[in-house]
Design a protein around this motif. Structure first.
Motif, PDB file in Angstrom:
ATOM      1  N   ASP A   9      43.011  25.447  52.554  1.00  0.00           N
ATOM      2  CA  ASP A   9      42.049  26.550  52.656  1.00  0.00           C
ATOM      3  C   ASP A   9      41.662  26.772  54.121  1.00  0.00           C
ATOM      4  O   ASP A   9      41.069  25.904  54.757  1.00  0.00           O
ATOM      5  CB  ASP A   9      40.808  26.210  51.830  1.00  0.00           C
ATOM      6  CG  ASP A   9      39.801  27.341  51.841  1.00  0.00           C
ATOM      7  OD1 ASP A   9      38.982  27.374  52.799  1.00  0.00           O
ATOM      8  OD2 ASP A   9      39.837  28.178  50.940  1.00  0.00           O
ATOM      9  N   HIS A  10      42.009  27.928  54.642  1.00  0.00           N
ATOM     10  CA  HIS A  10      41.766  28.242  56.047  1.00  0.00           C
ATOM     11  C   HIS A  10      40.294  28.146  56.425  1.00  0.00           C
ATOM     12  O   HIS A  10      39.949  27.608  57.482  1.00  0.00           O
ATOM     13  CB  HIS A  10      42.291  29.639  56.383  1.00  0.00           C
ATOM     14  CG  HIS A  10      43.773  29.769  56.282  1.00  0.00           C
ATOM     15  ND1 HIS A  10      44.433  30.896  56.700  1.00  0.00           N
ATOM     16  CD2 HIS A  10      44.731  28.924  55.815  1.00  0.00           C
ATOM     17  CE1 HIS A  10      45.734  30.754  56.497  1.00  0.00           C
ATOM     18  NE2 HIS A  10      45.930  29.563  55.948  1.00  0.00           N
ATOM     19  N   ASP A  11      39.422  28.681  55.585  1.00  0.00           N
ATOM     20  CA  ASP A  11      37.988  28.660  55.888  1.00  0.00           C
ATOM     21  C   ASP A  11      37.450  27.231  55.929  1.00  0.00           C
ATOM     22  O   ASP A  11      36.651  26.882  56.801  1.00  0.00           O
ATOM     23  CB  ASP A  11      37.197  29.490  54.879  1.00  0.00           C
ATOM     24  CG  ASP A  11      37.493  30.976  54.980  1.00  0.00           C
ATOM     25  OD1 ASP A  11      37.858  31.443  56.090  1.00  0.00           O
ATOM     26  OD2 ASP A  11      37.369  31.672  53.963  1.00  0.00           O
ATOM     27  N   GLU A  12      37.889  26.400  55.004  1.00  0.00           N
ATOM     28  CA  GLU A  12      37.437  25.003  54.982  1.00  0.00           C
ATOM     29  C   GLU A  12      37.904  24.250  56.225  1.00  0.00           C
ATOM     30  O   GLU A  12      37.138  23.501  56.830  1.00  0.00           O
ATOM     31  CB  GLU A  12      37.958  24.306  53.717  1.00  0.00           C
ATOM     32  CG  GLU A  12      37.498  22.880  53.584  1.00  0.00           C
ATOM     33  CD  GLU A  12      37.995  22.196  52.322  1.00  0.00           C
ATOM     34  OE1 GLU A  12      37.794  20.970  52.223  1.00  0.00           O
ATOM     35  OE2 GLU A  12      38.576  22.863  51.433  1.00  0.00           O
ATOM     36  N   ALA A  17      36.601  21.792  61.463  1.00  0.00           N
ATOM     37  CA  ALA A  17      36.900  21.631  62.889  1.00  0.00           C
ATOM     38  C   ALA A  17      35.730  22.077  63.764  1.00  0.00           C
ATOM     39  O   ALA A  17      35.309  21.350  64.678  1.00  0.00           O
ATOM     40  CB  ALA A  17      38.163  22.411  63.252  1.00  0.00           C
ATOM     41  N   GLU A  18      35.198  23.254  63.517  1.00  0.00           N
ATOM     42  CA  GLU A  18      34.130  23.787  64.356  1.00  0.00           C
ATOM     43  C   GLU A  18      32.853  22.957  64.256  1.00  0.00           C
ATOM     44  O   GLU A  18      32.126  22.822  65.241  1.00  0.00           O
ATOM     45  CB  GLU A  18      33.869  25.254  64.016  1.00  0.00           C
ATOM     46  CG  GLU A  18      35.005  26.148  64.484  1.00  0.00           C
ATOM     47  CD  GLU A  18      34.833  27.618  64.147  1.00  0.00           C
ATOM     48  OE1 GLU A  18      33.966  27.964  63.308  1.00  0.00           O
ATOM     49  OE2 GLU A  18      35.580  28.431  64.725  1.00  0.00           O
ATOM     50  N   ALA A  19      32.588  22.356  63.096  1.00  0.00           N
ATOM     51  CA  ALA A  19      31.406  21.503  62.942  1.00  0.00           C
ATOM     52  C   ALA A  19      31.500  20.255  63.818  1.00  0.00           C
ATOM     53  O   ALA A  19      30.487  19.626  64.119  1.00  0.00           O
ATOM     54  CB  ALA A  19      31.238  21.099  61.479  1.00  0.00           C
ATOM     55  N   ARG A  20      32.713  19.925  64.259  1.00  0.00           N
ATOM     56  CA  ARG A  20      32.946  18.744  65.094  1.00  0.00           C
ATOM     57  C   ARG A  20      33.320  19.113  66.532  1.00  0.00           C
ATOM     58  O   ARG A  20      33.802  18.284  67.281  1.00  0.00           O
ATOM     59  CB  ARG A  20      34.051  17.905  64.461  1.00  0.00           C
ATOM     60  CG  ARG A  20      33.586  17.265  63.166  1.00  0.00           C
ATOM     61  CD  ARG A  20      34.736  16.930  62.222  1.00  0.00           C
ATOM     62  NE  ARG A  20      34.230  16.233  61.038  1.00  0.00           N
ATOM     63  CZ  ARG A  20      33.652  16.843  60.016  1.00  0.00           C
ATOM     64  NH1 ARG A  20      33.486  18.154  60.015  1.00  0.00           N
ATOM     65  NH2 ARG A  20      33.206  16.145  58.979  1.00  0.00           N
ATOM     66  N   LYS A  81      28.982   7.965  59.226  1.00  0.00           N
ATOM     67  CA  LYS A  81      28.965   8.864  60.390  1.00  0.00           C
ATOM     68  C   LYS A  81      29.987   9.989  60.195  1.00  0.00           C
ATOM     69  O   LYS A  81      30.937   9.859  59.431  1.00  0.00           O
ATOM     70  CB  LYS A  81      29.281   8.074  61.655  1.00  0.00           C
ATOM     71  CG  LYS A  81      28.216   7.048  61.990  1.00  0.00           C
ATOM     72  CD  LYS A  81      28.557   6.308  63.250  1.00  0.00           C
ATOM     73  CE  LYS A  81      27.468   5.266  63.533  1.00  0.00           C
ATOM     74  NZ  LYS A  81      27.842   4.373  64.608  1.00  0.00           N
ATOM     75  N   THR A  82      29.762  11.087  60.919  1.00  0.00           N
ATOM     76  CA  THR A  82      30.697  12.205  60.870  1.00  0.00           C
ATOM     77  C   THR A  82      32.046  11.757  61.412  1.00  0.00           C
ATOM     78  O   THR A  82      32.133  11.163  62.480  1.00  0.00           O
ATOM     79  CB  THR A  82      30.164  13.386  61.699  1.00  0.00           C
ATOM     80  OG1 THR A  82      28.915  13.808  61.135  1.00  0.00           O
ATOM     81  CG2 THR A  82      31.131  14.556  61.683  1.00  0.00           C
ATOM     82  N   SER A  83      33.088  12.051  60.661  1.00  0.00           N
ATOM     83  CA  SER A  83      34.441  11.646  61.045  1.00  0.00           C
ATOM     84  C   SER A  83      35.207  12.821  61.639  1.00  0.00           C
ATOM     85  O   SER A  83      35.031  13.961  61.217  1.00  0.00           O
ATOM     86  CB  SER A  83      35.191  11.128  59.818  1.00  0.00           C
ATOM     87  OG  SER A  83      36.536  10.828  60.142  1.00  0.00           O
ATOM     88  N   ARG A  84      36.075  12.512  62.589  1.00  0.00           N
ATOM     89  CA  ARG A  84      36.991  13.511  63.132  1.00  0.00           C
ATOM     90  C   ARG A  84      38.435  13.169  62.768  1.00  0.00           C
ATOM     91  O   ARG A  84      39.363  13.737  63.319  1.00  0.00           O
ATOM     92  CB  ARG A  84      36.849  13.620  64.650  1.00  0.00           C
ATOM     93  CG  ARG A  84      35.532  14.192  65.061  1.00  0.00           C
ATOM     94  CD  ARG A  84      35.452  14.641  66.486  1.00  0.00           C
ATOM     95  NE  ARG A  84      36.189  13.844  67.441  1.00  0.00           N
ATOM     96  CZ  ARG A  84      36.128  13.995  68.750  1.00  0.00           C
ATOM     97  NH1 ARG A  84      35.337  14.904  69.267  1.00  0.00           N
ATOM     98  NH2 ARG A  84      36.828  13.244  69.549  1.00  0.00           N
TER      99      ARG A  84
END
Length: 94
Positions: A9-12, A17-20, A81-84
Motif C-alpha cells: 500500500d503506497h499510502d501506508e 517513512a515520513e513519520a521517521r 521504541k519507534t523502529s526504522r
C-alpha cells in the motif's frame, strides 16, 4: 525483534517513512534517466548518504510496482521504541 509486517500500500509506506524522517531515494550508481534503479529510504539523521539520490514518491512507486516488490517493515522495536527497520522483499503470489 518485534513483529514485522509486509505491505504494498503506497499510502501506508509513505506514512511509515515520513513519520521517521524518511524520503524516497535511489542508489545513485543505478539511477539513470527515467529509471529509478535500486530503491532505498533516505532518513534525516545527520549527513546525507552520498550513495543515494532522493527521488519523487511518484518515481519511487512506479519502480516499486514495476519490480513487484513489497515493503517489509517494523513499527516498534522489542523495547517499544519507534523502529526504522525495513527491507524490500518479493511480493507473494496468490
Amino acid at each position: 525483534m518485534s513483529d514485522a509486517r509486509t505491505t504494498t500500500d503506497h499510502d501506508e509506506i509513505r506514512r511509515w517513512a515520513e513519520a521517521r524522517g524518511g524520503h524516497p531515494a535511489a542508489v545513485k550508481a543505478t539511477h539513470k534517466g527515467g529509471d529509478a534503479g535500486i530503491l532505498r529510504i533516505d532518513f534525516d539523521d545527520g549527513e546525507p548518504d552520498p550513495g543515494l539520490e532522493r527521488i519523487s514518491w511518484e518515481a519511487f512507486f512506479r519502480k516499486f510496482d514495476e519490480t513487484a516488490i513489497a515493503f517489509l517493515h517494523q513499527d516498534k522495536t522489542a523495547d517499544g521504541k519507534t523502529s526504522r527497520f525495513f527491507k524490500f522483499v518479493r511480493r507473494e503470489e496468490g
